[in-house]
Design a protein around this motif. Structure first.
Motif, PDB file in Angstrom:
ATOM      1  N   GLU A 148      -5.205  -5.688   5.918  1.00  0.00           N
ATOM      2  CA  GLU A 148      -4.087  -5.197   6.726  1.00  0.00           C
ATOM      3  C   GLU A 148      -3.261  -6.388   7.199  1.00  0.00           C
ATOM      4  O   GLU A 148      -3.810  -7.377   7.669  1.00  0.00           O
ATOM      5  CB  GLU A 148      -4.634  -4.424   7.921  1.00  0.00           C
ATOM      6  N   LYS A 199       3.749  -2.432  10.278  1.00  0.00           N
ATOM      7  CA  LYS A 199       2.567  -2.682   9.456  1.00  0.00           C
ATOM      8  C   LYS A 199       3.084  -2.903   8.042  1.00  0.00           C
ATOM      9  O   LYS A 199       3.688  -2.019   7.444  1.00  0.00           O
ATOM     10  CB  LYS A 199       1.618  -1.488   9.502  1.00  0.00           C
ATOM     11  N   SER A 235      -1.485  -2.254   4.148  1.00  0.00           N
ATOM     12  CA  SER A 235      -2.767  -1.664   4.537  1.00  0.00           C
ATOM     13  C   SER A 235      -3.357  -1.037   3.278  1.00  0.00           C
ATOM     14  O   SER A 235      -2.991   0.070   2.905  1.00  0.00           O
ATOM     15  CB  SER A 235      -2.574  -0.613   5.633  1.00  0.00           C
ATOM     16  N   SER A 256      -7.840  -8.643   8.609  1.00  0.00           N
ATOM     17  CA  SER A 256      -6.624  -8.237   9.324  1.00  0.00           C
ATOM     18  C   SER A 256      -5.828  -9.474   9.681  1.00  0.00           C
ATOM     19  O   SER A 256      -6.373 -10.411  10.266  1.00  0.00           O
ATOM     20  CB  SER A 256      -6.977  -7.475  10.602  1.00  0.00           C
TER      21      SER A 256
END
Length: 134
Positions: free
Chosen positions: A7, A14, A17, A78
């Motif tokens: 991610e 965002k 992902s 992440s």
């Protein structure tokens, strides 16, 4: 496990992902390749390129980030980036013009705070130029 959940988040949105074969991230202490089963770590990231490999041997998708942090576990990676832009969306001519403009602004700046602010923007623009030139 053959993939890691990746991610990438920036203040705007965002950006990514999805499961990946491997991610390569620009750590402050050096480049980090993240595969499934990687040891857990939290790393500070410098301005540079994140490379995302969907499969082994595939051409990577390349995303420029302006620094941030990464949280890696055996199953997940992440990245929290200060700024993120697909490298393919950056124009070398535009980035070169931005570097030139910022150098001119730095020469004209008289206040220390202005010089510091412009200097930070110049370092980032130069990192983008390195990324598009590679």
């Amino acid at each position: 496990m053959t993939q890691i959940n990746f991610e990438l988040v920036s203040p705007e949105a965002k950006r990514v992902s999805e499961p990946l074969y491997m991610a390569v991230i620009p750590g402050e202490e050096g480049v980090v390749g993240v595969l499934p089963g990687h040891a857990s770590l939290v790393a500070s990231l410098k301005a540079g390129v994140v490379e995302l490999y969907e499969t082994e041997g595939a051409e990577p998708r390349r995303i420029f980030i302006a620094g941030g942090f990464a949280d890696v576990t055996p199953d997940n990676c992440s990245v929290l980036a200060e700024e993120a832009v697909n490298l393919a969306d950056l124009s070398r001519d535009d980035v070169e013009q931005a570097v030139k403009r910022l150098n001119n602004d730095l020469e004209l700046a008289s206040e220390d705070a202005d010089k510091a602010r412009i200097g930070r923007r110049l370092v980032l623009a130069e990192a983008k130029l390195q990324a598009v030139a590679a």
